[in-house]
Scaffold this motif. Structure first.
Motif, short mmCIF file in Angstrom:
data_model
loop_
_atom_site.label_atom_id
_atom_site.label_comp_id
_atom_site.label_asym_id
_atom_site.label_seq_id
_atom_site.Cartn_x
_atom_site.Cartn_y
_atom_site.Cartn_z
N HIS A 25 40.95 -55.10 144.65
CA HIS A 25 41.97 -56.18 144.01
C HIS A 25 42.24 -55.75 142.62
CE1 HIS A 25 40.88 -58.76 147.63
NE2 HIS A 25 41.93 -58.06 148.16
N TRP A 36 51.18 -59.99 146.11
CA TRP A 36 50.32 -59.11 145.34
C TRP A 36 50.43 -57.53 146.16
CZ3 TRP A 36 45.98 -55.86 146.81
CH2 TRP A 36 45.79 -55.69 147.87
N PRO A 54 50.01 -68.36 144.66
CA PRO A 54 50.39 -66.95 144.94
C PRO A 54 51.03 -66.06 146.51
CG PRO A 54 47.45 -67.61 145.53
CD PRO A 54 48.79 -68.98 145.50
N ARG A 94 45.67 -60.54 139.02
CA ARG A 94 44.59 -59.87 139.89
C ARG A 94 44.80 -60.50 141.01
NH1 ARG A 94 39.96 -56.75 137.02
NH2 ARG A 94 39.35 -59.07 135.77
N PRO A 95 44.97 -59.37 141.74
CA PRO A 95 44.78 -60.64 143.44
C PRO A 95 43.81 -61.20 143.93
CG PRO A 95 45.42 -57.43 142.90
CD PRO A 95 44.98 -58.26 142.70
N ARG A 140 47.02 -52.68 141.06
CA ARG A 140 46.98 -53.64 141.96
C ARG A 140 47.74 -54.92 141.07
NH1 ARG A 140 41.68 -51.50 144.36
NH2 ARG A 140 42.93 -50.96 145.83
N ARG A 171 51.39 -64.08 136.62
CA ARG A 171 50.50 -62.70 136.47
C ARG A 171 49.16 -62.54 136.96
NH1 ARG A 171 54.21 -57.99 135.10
NH2 ARG A 171 55.53 -58.40 136.06
N GLN A 215 49.36 -59.68 141.70
CA GLN A 215 49.47 -60.77 142.03
C GLN A 215 50.80 -61.41 141.53
OE1 GLN A 215 46.57 -62.20 144.58
NE2 GLN A 215 47.39 -64.66 143.51
#
Length: 292
Positions: A135, A190, A187, A111-112, A154, A109, A156
């Motif tokens: 993001h 997200w 990725p 952040r975007p 947010r 996991r 991802q």
């Protein structure tokens, strides 16, 4: 409590932070201003599946409502083995998934757009262009009521893929294989979960909060004026009473002086018309001697 859970069982038992604390981020203690609002807000969130700190960063406005913006503290993304964060800004959810669902899904996991993640990971993925406004996770809290009026969460999910299993899958556009790494964090989705006040809700909020403020202020000013008038009236009444009492005392003194003067005037004529008895006896005796 996090989604009905009071203790997060998948963290090591020696960690004191297993117990969920703080709130869900929707409501905090009220009666603050923009300037004196707390610097840190604690939130129990499924973003990292634990209680984290949000730090006050900016002052923002939404539909003419002033708020404090809190962002997830950067230290929450530090490398920390007890939370399975072996690298900054990446949370290994594999073991967490194993405990939570029984399926050790190889997910990580972040952040975007892998915002703030080390280049040794981002360089293996094309198209990463992180932007803090687009993001990052934040909370906008109105300080007077302590209510969350706008929030953005947010997140991802990145899948761990062993490149040895797929040697011909990951290539540069020109067909050359990506160098060095034996794995890649790919990725795959997200999420942008948000909530905010619309204009109609904002109007109701301002009417309920700021309208009450205006009413309370008007009542306060009215009571203040009435209090001042009562105080002035009381002072005037006391002054008038003192003056009246003083006048009565002066009149009484004048009447007493007049009575004393009347008494003196009435005594003087009687003393001239009626000589003392001793003097009259001496006069009678003298006349008797003369006759004899």
């Amino acid at each position: 409590m996090l989604k009905g859970v009071e203790v997060v069982d998948w963290w090591p038992k020696e960690i004191d932070f297993r117990k969920t604390r703080g709130v869900t981020g929707l409501r905090y203690a009220p009666l603050h201003t923009i300037d004196d609002a707390p610097e840190i807000r604690k939130v129990t969130t499924d973003l990292l599946w634990r209680t984290v700190d949000f730090v006050k960063k900016d002052s923002v406005s939404l539909h003419d409502i002033d708020m404090n913006r809190y962002r997830l503290a950067e230290r929450e993304w530090d490398a920390d083995e007890q939370y399975l964060q072996l690298d900054p800004y990446i949370l290994n959810m594999t073991d967490v998934n194993r405990v939570r669902t029984g399926r050790p899904l190889p997910t990580f996991r972040s952040r975007p757009h892998m915002m703030s993640v080390a280049s040794k990971y981002t360089s293996l993925v094309e198209g990463m262009s992180p932007n803090s406004e687009k993001h990052d996770t934040y909370l906008d809290i109105e300080p007077q009521t302590g209510r969350l009026l706008r929030g953005m969460k947010r997140l991802q999910e990145n899948v761990y893929i062993d490149r040895k299993l797929y040697p011909n899958t990951f290539k540069f556009p020109n067909g050359t294989k990506r160098p060095e790494k034996d794995f890649i964090l790919l990725p795959w989705v997200w999420l942008d979960e948000y909530a905010r006040l619309n204009s109609e809700q904002a109007d109701r909020f301002k009417s309920a909060v700021y309208g009450s403020e205006a009413m309370i202020l008007a009542v306060f000013i009215t009571l203040l004026i009435v209090g001042v008038l009562c105080m002035v009236g009381s002072v005037a009444a006391v002054a008038s009473s003192c003056l009246r009492q003083r006048k009565e005392e002066v009149v009484d003194d004048e009447e007493a002086n007049m009575e004393r003067r009347d008494t003196k005037v009435s005594v003087q004529p009687s003393s001239l018309a009626s000589p003392p008895a001793k003097y009259m006896n001496e006069t009678v005796e003298s006349l008797s001697d003369t006759d004899s």
